[in-house]
Design a protein around this motif. Structure first.
Motif, PDB file in Angstrom:
ATOM      1  N   GLY A  46       5.244  14.750  -9.004  1.00 50.58           N
ATOM      2  CA  GLY A  46       6.564  14.660  -9.619  1.00 50.58           C
ATOM      3  C   GLY A  46       7.622  14.156  -8.655  1.00 50.58           C
ATOM      4  N   LEU A  47       8.640  13.524  -9.200  1.00 52.73           N
ATOM      5  CA  LEU A  47       9.721  12.958  -8.391  1.00 52.73           C
ATOM      6  C   LEU A  47      10.475  14.018  -7.606  1.00 52.73           C
ATOM      7  N   ASN A  48      10.805  15.129  -8.253  1.00 51.68           N
ATOM      8  CA  ASN A  48      11.606  16.150  -7.569  1.00 51.68           C
ATOM      9  C   ASN A  48      10.859  16.763  -6.386  1.00 51.68           C
ATOM     10  N   ASN A  49       9.578  17.026  -6.564  1.00 44.38           N
ATOM     11  CA  ASN A  49       8.769  17.591  -5.478  1.00 44.38           C
ATOM     12  C   ASN A  49       8.731  16.638  -4.298  1.00 44.38           C
ATOM     13  N   LEU A  50       8.477  15.372  -4.577  1.00 39.74           N
ATOM     14  CA  LEU A  50       8.387  14.389  -3.513  1.00 39.74           C
ATOM     15  C   LEU A  50       9.745  14.109  -2.890  1.00 39.74           C
ATOM     16  N   SER A  51      10.779  14.182  -3.695  1.00 42.61           N
ATOM     17  CA  SER A  51      12.138  14.004  -3.190  1.00 42.61           C
ATOM     18  C   SER A  51      12.439  15.020  -2.089  1.00 42.61           C
ATOM     19  N   GLN A  52      12.077  16.257  -2.327  1.00 43.23           N
ATOM     20  CA  GLN A  52      12.295  17.305  -1.318  1.00 43.23           C
ATOM     21  C   GLN A  52      11.452  17.058  -0.080  1.00 43.23           C
ATOM     22  N   ARG A  53      10.236  16.618  -0.265  1.00 45.99           N
ATOM     23  CA  ARG A  53       9.329  16.410   0.872  1.00 45.99           C
ATOM     24  C   ARG A  53       9.786  15.263   1.766  1.00 45.99           C
ATOM     25  N   THR A  88      16.205   9.349  -7.543  1.00 45.48           N
ATOM     26  CA  THR A  88      16.648   8.002  -7.918  1.00 45.48           C
ATOM     27  C   THR A  88      16.190   6.974  -6.894  1.00 45.48           C
ATOM     28  N   THR A  89      16.366   7.290  -5.620  1.00 41.23           N
ATOM     29  CA  THR A  89      15.934   6.374  -4.558  1.00 41.23           C
ATOM     30  C   THR A  89      14.440   6.110  -4.652  1.00 41.23           C
ATOM     31  N   LEU A  90      13.662   7.148  -4.850  1.00 40.93           N
ATOM     32  CA  LEU A  90      12.213   6.974  -4.932  1.00 40.93           C
ATOM     33  C   LEU A  90      11.820   6.153  -6.152  1.00 40.93           C
ATOM     34  N   SER A  91      12.447   6.417  -7.273  1.00 39.93           N
ATOM     35  CA  SER A  91      12.162   5.653  -8.488  1.00 39.93           C
ATOM     36  C   SER A  91      12.528   4.180  -8.317  1.00 39.93           C
ATOM     37  N   LEU A  92      13.697   3.936  -7.730  1.00 41.16           N
ATOM     38  CA  LEU A  92      14.123   2.549  -7.493  1.00 41.16           C
ATOM     39  C   LEU A  92      13.203   1.847  -6.495  1.00 41.16           C
ATOM     40  N   THR A  93      12.709   2.586  -5.526  1.00 41.10           N
ATOM     41  CA  THR A  93      11.782   2.006  -4.550  1.00 41.10           C
ATOM     42  C   THR A  93      10.485   1.587  -5.234  1.00 41.10           C
ATOM     43  N   ILE A  94       9.960   2.458  -6.059  1.00 47.58           N
ATOM     44  CA  ILE A  94       8.714   2.151  -6.768  1.00 47.58           C
ATOM     45  C   ILE A  94       8.869   0.899  -7.623  1.00 47.58           C
ATOM     46  N   SER A  95      10.024   0.749  -8.263  1.00 49.61           N
ATOM     47  CA  SER A  95      10.240  -0.416  -9.128  1.00 49.61           C
ATOM     48  C   SER A  95      10.832  -1.614  -8.395  1.00 49.61           C
ATOM     49  N   ASN A  96      10.941  -1.527  -7.067  1.00 53.07           N
ATOM     50  CA  ASN A  96      11.455  -2.611  -6.211  1.00 53.07           C
ATOM     51  C   ASN A  96      12.896  -2.984  -6.549  1.00 53.07           C
ATOM     52  N   LYS A  97      13.704  -1.965  -6.839  1.00 53.97           N
ATOM     53  CA  LYS A  97      15.115  -2.198  -7.139  1.00 53.97           C
ATOM     54  C   LYS A  97      16.041  -1.493  -6.151  1.00 53.97           C
ATOM     55  N   ASP A 122       0.817  -1.221   0.000  1.00 53.79           N
ATOM     56  CA  ASP A 122       0.000   0.000   0.000  1.00 53.79           C
ATOM     57  C   ASP A 122       0.849   1.268   0.000  1.00 53.79           C
ATOM     58  N   TRP A 123       1.964   1.246   0.729  1.00 52.62           N
ATOM     59  CA  TRP A 123       2.779   2.455   0.804  1.00 52.62           C
ATOM     60  C   TRP A 123       3.504   2.732  -0.509  1.00 52.62           C
ATOM     61  N   VAL A 124       3.829   1.686  -1.272  1.00 49.85           N
ATOM     62  CA  VAL A 124       4.456   1.879  -2.594  1.00 49.85           C
ATOM     63  C   VAL A 124       3.409   2.416  -3.570  1.00 49.85           C
ATOM     64  N   GLN A 125       2.187   1.919  -3.470  1.00 49.67           N
ATOM     65  CA  GLN A 125       1.103   2.452  -4.297  1.00 49.67           C
ATOM     66  C   GLN A 125       0.899   3.935  -4.010  1.00 49.67           C
ATOM     67  N   GLU A 126       0.916   4.284  -2.726  1.00 49.73           N
ATOM     68  CA  GLU A 126       0.756   5.688  -2.329  1.00 49.73           C
ATOM     69  C   GLU A 126       1.906   6.531  -2.887  1.00 49.73           C
ATOM     70  N   LEU A 127       3.114   6.024  -2.784  1.00 48.36           N
ATOM     71  CA  LEU A 127       4.289   6.717  -3.312  1.00 48.36           C
ATOM     72  C   LEU A 127       4.154   6.923  -4.817  1.00 48.36           C
ATOM     73  N   ALA A 128       3.783   5.870  -5.532  1.00 44.56           N
ATOM     74  CA  ALA A 128       3.618   5.961  -6.991  1.00 44.56           C
ATOM     75  C   ALA A 128       2.548   6.988  -7.363  1.00 44.56           C
ATOM     76  N   ASN A 129       1.447   6.992  -6.630  1.00 42.78           N
ATOM     77  CA  ASN A 129       0.382   7.965  -6.905  1.00 42.78           C
ATOM     78  C   ASN A 129       0.858   9.388  -6.676  1.00 42.78           C
ATOM     79  N   TRP A 130       1.555   9.612  -5.576  1.00 43.72           N
ATOM     80  CA  TRP A 130       2.059  10.952  -5.280  1.00 43.72           C
ATOM     81  C   TRP A 130       3.072  11.399  -6.331  1.00 43.72           C
ATOM     82  N   VAL A 131       3.953  10.495  -6.746  1.00 42.57           N
ATOM     83  CA  VAL A 131       4.942  10.849  -7.768  1.00 42.57           C
ATOM     84  C   VAL A 131       4.232  11.209  -9.074  1.00 42.57           C
TER      85      VAL A 131
END
Length: 127
Positions: free
Chosen positions: A34-41, A47-56, A21-30
Motif C-alpha cells: 500500500g501507498l501509505n505503508n511505503l510512504s512511511q518507510r 502523492t510523490t510515490l504515485s507520481l513517481t510510478i506514473s513518471n509525472k 527496475d527501481w520503479v518496477q520494484e516500487l510499483a510491486n511494493w505499493v
C-alpha cells in the motif's frame, strides 16, 4: 486510486512500457503493502510515490531512486564513518544536524560535507 489500473500498469503506461527496475520494484511494493505503508518507510508522501510510478513527479527522481534502491532493493554504499550502509540510510544521515554531544553524528556531519562521493549536499566543507 481513482482508476482501475494496477500499479505496474500505471508504471508501464507512464514510462512508455519500460519502467526502470527501481520503479518496477516500487510499483510491486505499493501493490503489496500500500501507498501509505511505503510512504512511511521511504519518507515520501503517497502523492510523490504515485507520481513517481506514473513518471509525472517533477522533483529529484534520482533521490527517490536512491531511497528505493536502499530501502527496498538492499543496495549499499561505503560510508566513511559507518561502513556499508543502505543508500536510503546514507541520504537520511546527510540530513542529520551536527550534534556536538554525539561523536558519530559529528563525524557524519563532517564526512557528508567533506567530499564524500555519495553526498548530495551542495556547498563545500563547512565542517
Amino acid at each position: 486510486m481513482t482508476s482501475n489500473l494496477t500499479m505496474m500498469e500505471k508504471a508501464n503506461a507512464g514510462w512508455n512500457g519500460a519502467p526502470p527496475d527501481w520503479v518496477q520494484e516500487l510499483a510491486n511494493w505499493v501493490s503489496e503493502k500500500g501507498l501509505n505503508n511505503l510512504s512511511q518507510r521511504l519518507g515520501y508522501s503517497s502523492t510523490t510515490l504515485s507520481l513517481t510510478i506514473s513518471n509525472k513527479y517533477r522533483g529529484d527522481l534520482s533521490k527517490v531512486e536512491d531511497k528505493v534502491r536502499g530501502a527496498l532493493m538492499g543496495e549499499k554504499v561505503a560510508c566513511p564513518v559507518l561502513g556499508a550502509i543502505g543508500r536510503d540510510q546514507c541520504l537520511n544521515s546527510q540530513s542529520l544536524p551536527r550534534a556536538v554531544t554525539n561523536s558519530i553524528r559529528t563525524r557524519l556531519y563532517r564526512a557528508c560535507r567533506s567530499g564524500c562521493p555519495h553526498s548530495r549536499l551542495k556547498g563545500g566543507n563547512d565542517a
